[in-house]
Design a protein around this motif. Structure first.
Motif, PDB file in Angstrom:
ATOM      1  N   UNK A 174       0.782  -1.221   0.000  1.00  0.00           N
ATOM      2  CA  UNK A 174       0.000   0.000   0.000  1.00  0.00           C
ATOM      3  C   UNK A 174       0.813   1.269   0.000  1.00  0.00           C
ATOM      4  N   UNK A 175       2.140   1.149   0.133  1.00  0.00           N
ATOM      5  CA  UNK A 175       3.008   2.329   0.154  1.00  0.00           C
ATOM      6  C   UNK A 175       4.261   2.040  -0.664  1.00  0.00           C
ATOM      7  N   UNK A 176       4.057   1.481  -1.844  1.00  0.00           N
ATOM      8  CA  UNK A 176       5.169   0.964  -2.643  1.00  0.00           C
ATOM      9  C   UNK A 176       5.792   1.982  -3.587  1.00  0.00           C
ATOM     10  N   UNK A 184       8.759   5.655   4.898  1.00  0.00           N
ATOM     11  CA  UNK A 184       7.939   4.463   4.693  1.00  0.00           C
ATOM     12  C   UNK A 184       6.793   4.401   5.693  1.00  0.00           C
ATOM     13  N   UNK A 185       5.558   4.231   5.192  1.00  0.00           N
ATOM     14  CA  UNK A 185       4.371   4.172   6.037  1.00  0.00           C
ATOM     15  C   UNK A 185       3.833   2.742   6.031  1.00  0.00           C
ATOM     16  N   UNK A 186       3.950   2.066   7.173  1.00  0.00           N
ATOM     17  CA  UNK A 186       3.511   0.676   7.267  1.00  0.00           C
ATOM     18  C   UNK A 186       2.021   0.556   7.602  1.00  0.00           C
ATOM     19  N   UNK A 187       1.425   1.650   8.067  1.00  0.00           N
ATOM     20  CA  UNK A 187       0.027   1.606   8.458  1.00  0.00           C
ATOM     21  C   UNK A 187      -0.136   1.054   9.864  1.00  0.00           C
ATOM     22  N   UNK A 317      11.443   9.539   8.516  1.00  0.00           N
ATOM     23  CA  UNK A 317      10.239   9.808   9.307  1.00  0.00           C
ATOM     24  C   UNK A 317       9.011  10.024   8.417  1.00  0.00           C
ATOM     25  N   UNK A 318       7.840   9.934   9.048  1.00  0.00           N
ATOM     26  CA  UNK A 318       6.617  10.409   8.404  1.00  0.00           C
ATOM     27  C   UNK A 318       5.603  10.746   9.486  1.00  0.00           C
ATOM     28  N   UNK A 328       9.216   7.701  13.814  1.00  0.00           N
ATOM     29  CA  UNK A 328      10.599   7.474  13.435  1.00  0.00           C
ATOM     30  C   UNK A 328      10.730   6.142  12.698  1.00  0.00           C
ATOM     31  N   UNK A 329      11.255   6.201  11.483  1.00  0.00           N
ATOM     32  CA  UNK A 329      11.359   5.010  10.631  1.00  0.00           C
ATOM     33  C   UNK A 329      10.012   4.300  10.492  1.00  0.00           C
ATOM     34  N   UNK A 330       8.937   5.081  10.595  1.00  0.00           N
ATOM     35  CA  UNK A 330       7.611   4.521  10.449  1.00  0.00           C
ATOM     36  C   UNK A 330       7.165   3.665  11.614  1.00  0.00           C
TER      37      UNK A 330
END
Length: 411
Positions: A174-176, A184-187, A317-318, A328-330
């Motif tokens: 979903x965040x490719x 990077x957003x892992x959700x 970050x995001x 931090x680092x998602x």
């Protein structure tokens, strides 16, 4: 300043002579193996002419390498390029051989990866050191299994190593669209599964006992109570800056002297990954299980706070789903991650060391972006020139962040 570059003056780093190479080596002493690698880089640059090897040629060279090390003929099947990574060439394949013991008549098929340097790189590093640290962590935290190393390019066009193929993905489907690991957003759902592993594996890595460091002969082993090893790491970054920079930047001189003067003595010697962050681990997207940690080329024996602060670098970050919380680092906020780490490691988290290594990592990232990436792209020494030109441009953002945090640190 060594070999200063000014408008209208020749770029001496593009064609370095022995006098410049020796002067930089003498002024910024580093670990033995690192000195060898950086010196080789400079000597190689003078006659640099990188040509991307064909897949066929790399398969042939890898076949010869493995056959020589195994002691009998082997066959490579299903060879293909692996994408990802800004600094190394990687080829995945299935190896038809007799297995690790080599004594059975039964033939097995083992998925593997050949990871090889290019003529120039954003991270000039030692395949020997990478091989050693991967062997050390085998069975401690998830990482690719190592098989063979060609540290001096006896068989391959450039130094390389061969390890097992690790399953998993580096970023969620979903965040490719992003460059792997950058914001990077892992959700929420996947994040909840990854965070405990992310922290506990780092704590486990940092607790590897010093009695096991004998497995790392290419590493200089630091002493508790001394800051000499930290100063060597600072010198490593500064040496790369002096070897690779395209232009002068007074901030790099100023921060370098502060880092040397304020280097803390080690209170505990840890195996430091050096690039511990989102994008550098593989995971199963369904179960959320981390399957392998990658990119060990920057590993050192040093202070755990180096990894802790690297996780929090701005580029990784995001903003969370609430539109306010910075992850931090998602993974989580800095306070959350540090608290989890302190509980898992029992090593403690020191605010002063966090401050120091926060500056150190910003200095290092600025060097790698603004100097090493720019130089590798300029000399056309890699297969990733377009990407390296892009990330080199991020170096000015990194420089601004370094200066801003340095001002706060010395205020």
């Amino acid at each position: 300043m060594i070999g200063a570059t000014r408008a209208g003056v020749a770029d001496v780093r593009r064609q370095p002579d022995n006098a410049l190479i020796d002067a930089i080596r003498e002024k910024f002493p580093v670990e033995r193996e690192i000195d060898k690698i950086l010196t080789r880089k400079m000597h190689r640059r003078a006659g640099l002419s990188f040509q991307l090897p064909s897949l066929h040629d790399l398969v042939t060279a890898t076949t010869v390498l493995i056959s020589a090390r195994a002691g009998y003929p082997v066959t490579l099947e299903r060879a293909r390029w692996l994408s990802g990574g800004a600094s190394k060439l990687q080829v995945a394949f299935d190896l038809r051989w007799r297995g690790p013991e080599g004594g059975s008549d039964a033939v097995v098929l083992t998925p593997m990866v050949m990871r090889m340097e290019t003529a120039a790189s954003v991270t000039e590093s030692s395949r020997r050191r990478e091989f050693e640290v991967l062997q050390l962590v085998d069975g401690i935290i998830p990482a690719p299994q190592t098989y063979w190393v060609d540290a001096d390019a006896e068989f391959l066009p450039y130094p390389g190593l061969i390890y097992g193929f690790a399953s998993g993905v580096a970023k969620p489907s979903g965040d490719s669209a992003k460059v792997t690991g950058l914001g990077q957003n892992y959700g929420p759902e996947l994040r909840a599964k990854l965070v405990p592993q992310f922290v506990e594996m780092l704590a486990t890595l940092h607790q590897i006992h010093s009695s096991q460091f004998a497995a790392l002969p290419s590493f200089d082993v630091p002493e508790v109570g001394s800051n000499a090893s930290i100063i060597k790491q600072v010198n490593n970054a500064r040496r790369i800056w002096e070897e690779d920079r395209i232009e002068e930047e007074p901030v790099m001189e100023l921060v370098y002297h502060w880092l040397v003067a304020n280097a803390p003595p080690l209170d505990h010697v840890s195996v430091v990954h050096g690039d511990y962050r989102s994008g550098n681990f593989l995971f199963d997207e369904t179960s959320g299980v981390i399957t392998a940690w990658l990119d060990w080329e920057g590993a050192v024996l040093g202070d755990r706070h180096q990894d802790l602060t690297y996780v929090t670098m701005p580029i990784f970050r995001h903003i969370a789903e609430d539109g306010q919380t910075i992850l931090m680092s998602g993974m989580g906020t800095a306070d959350e991650l540090f608290a989890r780490y302190a509980a898992a490691s029992r090593l403690g988290v020191c605010p002063e060391r966090l401050r120091y290594f926060g500056i150190f990592n910003r200095y290092l990232v600025t060097v790698l972006l603004l100097a090493a990436s720019a130089r590798a792209a300029q000399v056309a020494g890699t297969h990733q020139d377009v990407l390296l030109n892009h990330v080199a441009g991020l170096g000015y953002i990194a420089l601004d962040d370094l200066l801003d945090n340095f001002r706060k640190a010395v205020a």
